[in-house]
Design a protein around this motif. Structure first.
Motif, PDB file in Angstrom:
ATOM      1  N   UNK A 258       0.829  -1.213   0.000  1.00 33.13           N
ATOM      2  CA  UNK A 258       0.000   0.000   0.000  1.00 33.13           C
ATOM      3  C   UNK A 258       0.857   1.254   0.000  1.00 33.13           C
ATOM      4  N   UNK A 259       1.927   1.205   0.777  1.00 31.02           N
ATOM      5  CA  UNK A 259       2.790   2.383   0.875  1.00 31.02           C
ATOM      6  C   UNK A 259       3.450   2.680  -0.473  1.00 31.02           C
ATOM      7  N   UNK A 260       3.856   1.626  -1.184  1.00 28.29           N
ATOM      8  CA  UNK A 260       4.412   1.828  -2.529  1.00 28.29           C
ATOM      9  C   UNK A 260       3.390   2.561  -3.391  1.00 28.29           C
ATOM     10  N   UNK A 261       2.146   2.118  -3.320  1.00 32.21           N
ATOM     11  CA  UNK A 261       1.093   2.739  -4.116  1.00 32.21           C
ATOM     12  C   UNK A 261       0.861   4.194  -3.738  1.00 32.21           C
ATOM     13  N   UNK A 262       0.808   4.456  -2.449  1.00 32.52           N
ATOM     14  CA  UNK A 262       0.570   5.831  -1.996  1.00 32.52           C
ATOM     15  C   UNK A 262       1.717   6.753  -2.395  1.00 32.52           C
TER      16      UNK A 262
ATOM     17  N   UNK B   3      -1.333   7.270  -9.789  1.00 33.57           N
ATOM     18  CA  UNK B   3      -2.408   6.356  -9.389  1.00 33.57           C
ATOM     19  C   UNK B   3      -2.398   5.094 -10.250  1.00 33.57           C
ATOM     20  N   UNK B   4      -2.065   5.272 -11.539  1.00 28.61           N
ATOM     21  CA  UNK B   4      -1.999   4.101 -12.423  1.00 28.61           C
ATOM     22  C   UNK B   4      -0.912   3.139 -11.959  1.00 28.61           C
ATOM     23  N   UNK B   5       0.242   3.681 -11.575  1.00 29.86           N
ATOM     24  CA  UNK B   5       1.327   2.828 -11.073  1.00 29.86           C
ATOM     25  C   UNK B   5       0.885   2.123  -9.796  1.00 29.86           C
ATOM     26  N   UNK B   6       0.201   2.865  -8.911  1.00 28.97           N
ATOM     27  CA  UNK B   6      -0.285   2.267  -7.669  1.00 28.97           C
ATOM     28  C   UNK B   6      -1.213   1.095  -7.987  1.00 28.97           C
ATOM     29  N   UNK B   7      -2.100   1.303  -8.942  1.00 32.27           N
ATOM     30  CA  UNK B   7      -3.051   0.269  -9.313  1.00 32.27           C
ATOM     31  C   UNK B   7      -2.337  -0.941  -9.929  1.00 32.27           C
ATOM     32  N   UNK B   8      -1.332  -0.661 -10.766  1.00 33.11           N
ATOM     33  CA  UNK B   8      -0.591  -1.751 -11.406  1.00 33.11           C
ATOM     34  C   UNK B   8       0.090  -2.633 -10.356  1.00 33.11           C
ATOM     35  N   UNK B   9       0.748  -1.979  -9.407  1.00 34.46           N
ATOM     36  CA  UNK B   9       1.453  -2.742  -8.368  1.00 34.46           C
ATOM     37  C   UNK B   9       0.455  -3.545  -7.548  1.00 34.46           C
ATOM     38  N   UNK B  10      -0.657  -2.893  -7.190  1.00 32.78           N
ATOM     39  CA  UNK B  10      -1.653  -3.579  -6.362  1.00 32.78           C
ATOM     40  C   UNK B  10      -2.267  -4.746  -7.122  1.00 32.78           C
ATOM     41  N   UNK B  11      -2.495  -4.523  -8.417  1.00 32.00           N
ATOM     42  CA  UNK B  11      -3.155  -5.554  -9.203  1.00 32.00           C
ATOM     43  C   UNK B  11      -2.355  -6.853  -9.216  1.00 32.00           C
ATOM     44  N   UNK B  12      -1.042  -6.732  -9.237  1.00 32.25           N
ATOM     45  CA  UNK B  12      -0.199  -7.931  -9.217  1.00 32.25           C
ATOM     46  C   UNK B  12      -0.444  -8.737  -7.939  1.00 32.25           C
ATOM     47  N   UNK B  13      -0.685  -8.030  -6.845  1.00 34.13           N
ATOM     48  CA  UNK B  13      -0.880  -8.736  -5.570  1.00 34.13           C
ATOM     49  C   UNK B  13      -2.227  -9.461  -5.522  1.00 34.13           C
ATOM     50  N   UNK B  14      -3.144  -9.086  -6.414  1.00 36.65           N
ATOM     51  CA  UNK B  14      -4.459  -9.731  -6.411  1.00 36.65           C
ATOM     52  C   UNK B  14      -4.455 -11.043  -7.189  1.00 36.65           C
ATOM     53  N   UNK B  15      -3.398 -11.262  -7.990  1.00 33.67           N
ATOM     54  CA  UNK B  15      -3.333 -12.454  -8.819  1.00 33.67           C
ATOM     55  C   UNK B  15      -2.319 -13.424  -8.232  1.00 33.67           C
ATOM     56  N   UNK B  16      -2.362 -14.648  -8.724  1.00 31.38           N
ATOM     57  CA  UNK B  16      -1.359 -15.620  -8.285  1.00 31.38           C
ATOM     58  C   UNK B  16      -0.336 -15.773  -9.401  1.00 31.38           C
TER      59      UNK B  16
ATOM     60  N   UNK C  67      -6.807   7.259   1.283  1.00 30.45           N
ATOM     61  CA  UNK C  67      -7.557   7.124   2.545  1.00 30.45           C
ATOM     62  C   UNK C  67      -7.979   5.680   2.813  1.00 30.45           C
ATOM     63  N   UNK C  68      -8.493   5.035   1.762  1.00 26.21           N
ATOM     64  CA  UNK C  68      -9.043   3.699   1.993  1.00 26.21           C
ATOM     65  C   UNK C  68      -7.919   2.672   2.218  1.00 26.21           C
ATOM     66  N   UNK C  69      -6.799   2.828   1.492  1.00 30.83           N
ATOM     67  CA  UNK C  69      -5.672   1.923   1.766  1.00 30.83           C
ATOM     68  C   UNK C  69      -5.165   2.132   3.205  1.00 30.83           C
ATOM     69  N   UNK C  70      -5.187   3.390   3.644  1.00 28.79           N
ATOM     70  CA  UNK C  70      -4.737   3.686   5.017  1.00 28.79           C
ATOM     71  C   UNK C  70      -5.645   3.015   6.043  1.00 28.79           C
ATOM     72  N   UNK C  71      -6.944   3.039   5.761  1.00 31.46           N
ATOM     73  CA  UNK C  71      -7.910   2.401   6.671  1.00 31.46           C
ATOM     74  C   UNK C  71      -7.583   0.918   6.826  1.00 31.46           C
ATOM     75  N   UNK C  72      -7.222   0.285   5.714  1.00 30.70           N
ATOM     76  CA  UNK C  72      -6.857  -1.143   5.786  1.00 30.70           C
ATOM     77  C   UNK C  72      -5.582  -1.328   6.598  1.00 30.70           C
TER      78      UNK C  72
END
Lengths: 407, 223
Positions: A217-221, A246-259, A309-314
């Motif tokens: 999350x921190x990488x994304x933020x 934000x696109x880079x944040x999403x790209x990095x996060x998206x990798x974590x959602x897949x196996x 904000x929402x990543x911080x909440x998590x």
């Protein structure tokens, strides 16, 4: 194979699509204050007291409902959405025009059958689809809150949902269901309002966000905040946007959602509409093209500050910490029945996290079931066609309904 | 559903037996005190748990390895954790249950002794049932045919059986001694799964019992 990926590549579809993207962004901007869904308004005298100490008023919460509330009000189910989800769980999305994010699981005749149950899904506090968040207009200034918005926690989200249910006249819920961040809300619901939750189904979740997850999350933020377009969080006033960040944040996060397996199966090392590498930094590989596309569409529909904000909440979520370091204490004496689910290939919220939760629930003598679903789809599996998950969930919910006397 | 008074239980039992409820399940239900907390390890499709809940008003929980079975338990409204007796009993707190049941499962565990020790830790009492390898037909099979027995109850060939730790009733009694378990009650079930009621010496039970059912308690010398 190449063809199915090809139309998703932003390079290939340059200008026309860009125009569409701008329209999307404008549509999304409208949703922030005037969503295409139900909205419950809370006035100056109905503040939400937040964990950070702020008292937010006026505020609003945007929600969707599916099915009919029974006269005895026993058939209400609350669905909690994940990080980038929203209230549009099983209707066509007003911005992207894509079908609802949980349409495979929730709907008429589905595992969560809206012919029988009354399903409520609300946009989270801090979100950007109509519930008050950083993109909303601050009534005190007439400008978007931006980073003046108070920090939100999972517990704040749950409080806001409880206040919505109070206004809807729904005292208790047959079931609270959610995956990922939605699962965190489910656990918070069960801990905060045990008497209002007959059954709870946290899917692919955990009682706290791990160091690894905080790191991602921190990488994304940091990517968002490093984009000059972010303008210290004031981009909406300045008319800029941190699209690249934000696109880079999403790209990095998206990798974590897949196996790893899913990535290998879907993309491998396949090249994107070309026979050989170009010896450049173009998106030679299909996986690159796919991620760029994921990033670029996301930034049009999602507010960058909301993402912060929402990543911080998590990150802040740690149920044990709210109860003197013992999760079991959060659930002592609970009458809620739990069904915990995890997926074999999920490395973001691995099975061991779910097992730790089950252990704590057992220690609290709670009624707990646990199912580990075989899937190679990674964390995202909870959003996809997973018949085993659907069957387990349906059995659990229908039995709960039967035991609770839902007609 | 409320627990039935004892005399009602006997009436109900007779009608349930007639309705095809497994006799060994009825025996286990009879061994359990009404209203108690029960954990069934290797609970299968949850039919014993449902019986304990409905007939004995038990707070009945289960552990089951097979996900299909877990789903069937969920559909019955039971609380069942998908898990493995060999690895996941460690997760349960001491004295969390009044009874821990291991019904026809011990032979499929990797480390039966550790499983039994965990059960004695978690439960105030334990009930273990298993197919008795000392049963005369099993002995005969080995004696006359010289082959590992394959029966209706144990239908697997030696190379693909999940049942890797068969034992006789006498073997189990000595394991109980080793782990310091006190035997409260022992029952041998005949070929129709009915309790053998005639008082017989151990070696006879070990011959004519197709199944053994043991009610155990932790020994007093253990912490």
């Amino acid at each position: 194979m190449t063809d199915t990926i090809r139309h998703q590549s932003p390079e290939d579809t340059a200008e026309g699509q860009n125009g569409d993207f701008e329209t999307l962004a404008a549509l999304a901007r409208v949703q922030v204050d005037s969503p295409s869904s139900h909205v419950m308004h809370f006035g100056e005298d109905e503040p939400i007291e937040m964990d950070c100490g702020a008292s937010l008023a006026p505020w609003q919460i945007a929600y969707q409902t599916y099915g009919e509330l029974a006269p005895d009000r026993k058939n209400a189910i609350l669905i909690c959405h994940a990080l980038t989800g929203d209230q549009h769980a099983c209707n066509v999305h007003p911005v992207t025009e894509k079908p609802g994010w949980w349409r495979l699981f929730v709907g008429p005749g589905k595992a969560i059958d809206t012919d029988r149950y009354f399903v409520i899904c609300a946009n989270v506090l801090g979100g950007c689809m109509g519930t008050t968040g950083p993109a909303s207009t601050n009534p005190a200034t007439g400008k978007p809150y931006g980073v003046d918005f108070p920090l939100v926690t999972i517990r704040d989200m749950v409080r806001s949902q409880a206040m919505l249910l109070d206004k809807l006249g729904i005292d208790d819920l047959l079931c609270v269901i959610g995956g990922s961040m939605g699962g965190m809300q489910v656990l918070e619901w069960a801990a905060l309002y045990p008497e209002r939750v007959y059954s709870a189904m946290p899917i692919a979740a955990a009682t706290r966000h791990s160091a690894q997850n905080i790191a991602f999350h921190e990488v994304g933020r940091q990517a968002v905040m490093a984009d000059p377009g972010w303008a210290s969080g004031r981009y909406l006033e300045r008319g800029t946007r941190p699209r690249k960040g934000l696109a880079v944040a999403r790209m990095a996060a998206h990798v974590t959602y897949l196996s790893e397996g899913a990535l290998h199966q879907k993309f491998g090392r396949k090249l994107q509409s070309r026979a050989a590498p170009t010896f450049s930094f173009d998106a030679d590989f299909q996986i690159e093209s796919y991620l760029r596309y994921q990033g670029s569409t996301f930034v049009e529909r999602f507010d960058a500050n909301s993402y912060l904000y929402v990543t911080r909440a998590m990150d802040y979520f740690d149920l044990a910490a709210e109860f003197d370091g013992k999760i079991a204490r959060a659930f002592r004496g609970t009458q809620t029945r739990f069904c915990v689910m995890s997926f074999t290939s999920d490395w973001l919220f691995p099975t061991k996290d779910s097992r730790a939760l089950v252990r704590a629930l057992n220690a609290a003598a709670a009624s707990v079931s646990f199912v580990e679903i075989e899937s190679d789809k990674g964390h995202d599996a909870f959003l996809l066609e997973e018949p085993d998950m659907f069957a387990a969930a349906q059995g659990f919910i229908d039995a709960a309904a039967r035991d609770r006397g839902v007609a | 559903m409320n627990a039935l008074p004892p005399d009602d239980f006997d009436t109900r039992k007779a009608s349930l037996a007639a309705a095809g409820v497994r006799p060994d399940h009825l025996l286990l239900a009879e061994m359990v005190t009404p209203g108690s907390r029960v954990l069934d390890v290797g609970c299968g499709d949850g039919s014993l748990l449902a019986l304990l809940r409905d007939l004995r008003d038990c707070d009945a929980r289960g552990v089951e390895l097979d996900r299909e079975n877990v789903n069937q338990c969920l559909a019955k409204g039971l609380a069942v954790v998908q898990g493995d007796a060999d690895t996941d009993l460690f997760d349960y707190p001491d004295d969390g249950f009044d009874y821990v049941i291991l019904s026809q499962t011990i032979q499929a565990t990797l480390r039966p002794r550790e499983v039994l020790e965990q059960m004695l830790r978690i439960g105030k009492c334990c009930i273990v049932s298993f197919h008795n390898f000392g049963y005369w037909r099993v002995r005969l099979e080995l004696l006359l045919r010289g082959r590992m027995p394959v029966t209706q109850q144990l239908p697997y060939s030696w190379y693909d059986t999940p049942n890797i730790h068969h034992c006789t009733m006498r073997d189990f009694v000595s394991l109980c001694d080793e782990v310091g378990a006190v035997m409260e009650r022992a029952v041998a079930l005949d070929a129709a799964d009915r309790p053998v009621k005639i008082p017989l010496p151990w070696w006879m039970w070990n011959m004519i019992g197709r199944q053994g059912v043991f009610l155990l308690r932790r020994g007093g010398d253990r912490a």
